[in-house]
Design an enzyme around this catalytic site. Sequence first.
Site, PDB file in Angstrom:
ATOM      1  N   ASN A  45      53.484  21.803  61.965  1.00 28.71           N
ATOM      2  CA  ASN A  45      54.902  21.297  60.751  1.00 28.71           C
ATOM      3  C   ASN A  45      55.257  21.910  60.498  1.00 28.71           C
ATOM      4  O   ASN A  45      56.076  21.593  58.691  1.00 28.71           O
ATOM      5  CB  ASN A  45      53.598  21.396  59.632  1.00 28.71           C
ATOM      6  N   HIS A 104      32.206  34.276  38.504  1.00 23.45           N
ATOM      7  CA  HIS A 104      33.692  33.465  38.168  1.00 23.45           C
ATOM      8  C   HIS A 104      33.774  31.769  38.245  1.00 23.45           C
ATOM      9  O   HIS A 104      32.796  30.878  38.840  1.00 23.45           O
ATOM     10  CB  HIS A 104      34.327  33.865  39.608  1.00 23.45           C
ATOM     11  N   GLU A 107      28.207  36.887  41.751  1.00 26.05           N
ATOM     12  CA  GLU A 107      28.943  37.964  42.503  1.00 26.05           C
ATOM     13  C   GLU A 107      28.395  39.720  42.480  1.00 26.05           C
ATOM     14  O   GLU A 107      27.477  39.334  41.998  1.00 26.05           O
ATOM     15  CB  GLU A 107      29.694  38.291  41.674  1.00 26.05           C
ATOM     16  N   SER A 112      33.878  41.239  37.275  1.00 24.52           N
ATOM     17  CA  SER A 112      34.392  41.937  36.943  1.00 24.52           C
ATOM     18  C   SER A 112      35.079  41.785  35.431  1.00 24.52           C
ATOM     19  O   SER A 112      36.190  43.187  35.083  1.00 24.52           O
ATOM     20  CB  SER A 112      35.604  41.071  37.564  1.00 24.52           C
ATOM     21  N   ASP A 168      29.178  37.409  46.341  1.00 20.49           N
ATOM     22  CA  ASP A 168      30.954  36.984  46.674  1.00 20.49           C
ATOM     23  C   ASP A 168      30.641  39.086  46.264  1.00 20.49           C
ATOM     24  O   ASP A 168      30.340  39.398  44.241  1.00 20.49           O
ATOM     25  CB  ASP A 168      31.421  36.284  45.247  1.00 20.49           C
ATOM     26  N   HIS A 220      35.106  42.339  43.950  1.00 16.40           N
ATOM     27  CA  HIS A 220      35.577  43.545  43.354  1.00 16.40           C
ATOM     28  C   HIS A 220      35.131  44.763  44.000  1.00 16.40           C
ATOM     29  O   HIS A 220      35.381  45.351  43.008  1.00 16.40           O
ATOM     30  CB  HIS A 220      35.327  43.263  41.741  1.00 16.40           C
ATOM     31  N   LYS A 253      42.413  42.227  46.616  1.00 10.31           N
ATOM     32  CA  LYS A 253      42.244  42.901  45.105  1.00 10.31           C
ATOM     33  C   LYS A 253      42.498  44.327  45.809  1.00 10.31           C
ATOM     34  O   LYS A 253      43.345  44.765  45.974  1.00 10.31           O
ATOM     35  CB  LYS A 253      40.829  42.801  44.550  1.00 10.31           C
TER      36      LYS A 253
HETATM   37  C1  LIG Z   1      34.431  37.499  41.785  1.00 10.02           C
HETATM   38  C2  LIG Z   1      35.863  36.773  42.270  1.00 10.02           C
HETATM   39  N1  LIG Z   1      35.549  35.336  43.514  1.00 10.02           N
HETATM   40  C3  LIG Z   1      36.980  35.118  43.735  1.00 10.02           C
HETATM   41  C4  LIG Z   1      37.949  35.024  42.821  1.00 10.02           C
HETATM   42  C5  LIG Z   1      39.715  34.607  43.340  1.00 10.02           C
HETATM   43  O1  LIG Z   1      39.995  35.397  44.680  1.00 10.02           O
HETATM   44  P1  LIG Z   1      41.726  35.428  44.554  1.00 10.02           P
HETATM   45  O2  LIG Z   1      42.476  36.090  43.508  1.00 10.02           O
HETATM   46  O3  LIG Z   1      41.647  35.772  45.753  1.00 10.02           O
HETATM   47  O4  LIG Z   1      41.368  33.451  44.730  1.00 10.02           O
HETATM   48  C6  LIG Z   1      38.270  36.348  41.727  1.00 10.02           C
HETATM   49  C7  LIG Z   1      39.213  35.878  41.383  1.00 10.02           C
HETATM   50  O5  LIG Z   1      40.251  36.749  41.255  1.00 10.02           O
HETATM   51  C8  LIG Z   1      36.988  36.919  41.500  1.00 10.02           C
HETATM   52  O6  LIG Z   1      36.829  37.659  40.231  1.00 10.02           O
END
Ligand SMILES: Cc1ncc(COP(=O)(O)O)c(C=O)c1O
Length: 363
Positions: free
Chosen positions: A38, A114, A156, A160, A185, A188, A217
């Site tokens: 594209n 999150h 997580e 955070s 996840d 952080h 991050k």
């Molecule tokens: C735990 C967690 N997962 C995912 C994300 C999203 O990541 P991104 O900023 O790369 O979209 C964040 C913060 O931005 C986060 O704190």
Amino acid sequence: VPAGLAHLAAELLALADAGLLRERPPLHRAGGVSFCSNDYLGLAWRGKGAALGAGASRLVSGEHAEHVALERALSRWLRTDATLVFTSGYAANVGALSALAGPADLIVSDELNHASIVDGCRLSRATVRVVPHLNVGAVRAALGAGSFARRWVVTESYFSMDADSPDLLELRQACDERGAALVVDEAHALGVLGPDGRGLCAAAGVVPDVLVGTFGKALGGGGAFVAGTADLVAWLWNRARSFVFSTGVSPLLAAEVLVALSEVEARADLRRVTLERAEQLRAGLLALGLRPLGHGHIVPLVLGESAAAVALAERLRPLGFAVQPIRPPSVPAGTARIRLTASAHQRPEDVTSLLRALASVLR
Ligand SMILES: Cc1ncc(COP(=O)(O)O)c(C=O)c1O
């Protein structure tokens, strides 16, 4: 193959039998004449080296050598079989959770997960049981009740806003007892915490079924990834809508993130400095009679009302300190806070000055 994802092999076979399995297309190359991208004005390749844009979804024609190199390096670093790069952590969580869990499934989700995890759970249309923060007993209870096709636990590894962490070993056990899959996840934690910055799953010796990380991050870039088994990545390649129906991550960015990853691997000193600054910050706050939450490089200080957090940040700004007030809905009502983050670019005297400014403002 972990029990929680054992079904993917059969699902992939079914896709293949139906002639619907998408495999990786040939790499898009500089100088090749493409009739399927594209990149209508030919601007994606205007620089030297990697293309600025992937030119299309990676399933269509957007597969570049830089994507493959980054994914291989991540798999090697994290000791997983395979990795898939997404354009953001938001896209990774929403795409992975909605591709993996379905309406007949149960997802057990920490109450402070999150927003991208929350949205992924919603899009999956699974039954979602939200459990109290870090409470493994509640996870066990939630997993035990009811009848579901499959069970998922999502958390997580380093929250955070609270700088705290679940007992990953206990969560793994809880999942194994119920044949549930564990999704962690590490947004952080990766790059800073755990052995060689490989995160808190690595620190605990836990292998999650699905490991999510971001480049936005500690890696100083943008984009994200999901890592795990080859079947997991094949499934996401075919079914994660935020991946399938979206232009691949910038190859130029992927190349730069690969460089950042080699820095993470080589520069233990950066991690050490970051954690030293965090310790200095935490010790200084304690000396001021304040009680920062949690552990590690994120140092949250709960002030209560939103106005108090905003006022503190506003009074620190003219003194030269950028401090972010965090208010609902990012955190529960009545727990507004400032969230200080330690970084290797701060000098010890920067932390001392911030502490002095905080003391004078709070007095
Ligand atoms: C735990 C967690 N997962 C995912 C994300 C999203 O990541 P991104 O900023 O790369 O979209 C964040 C913060 O931005 C986060 O704190």
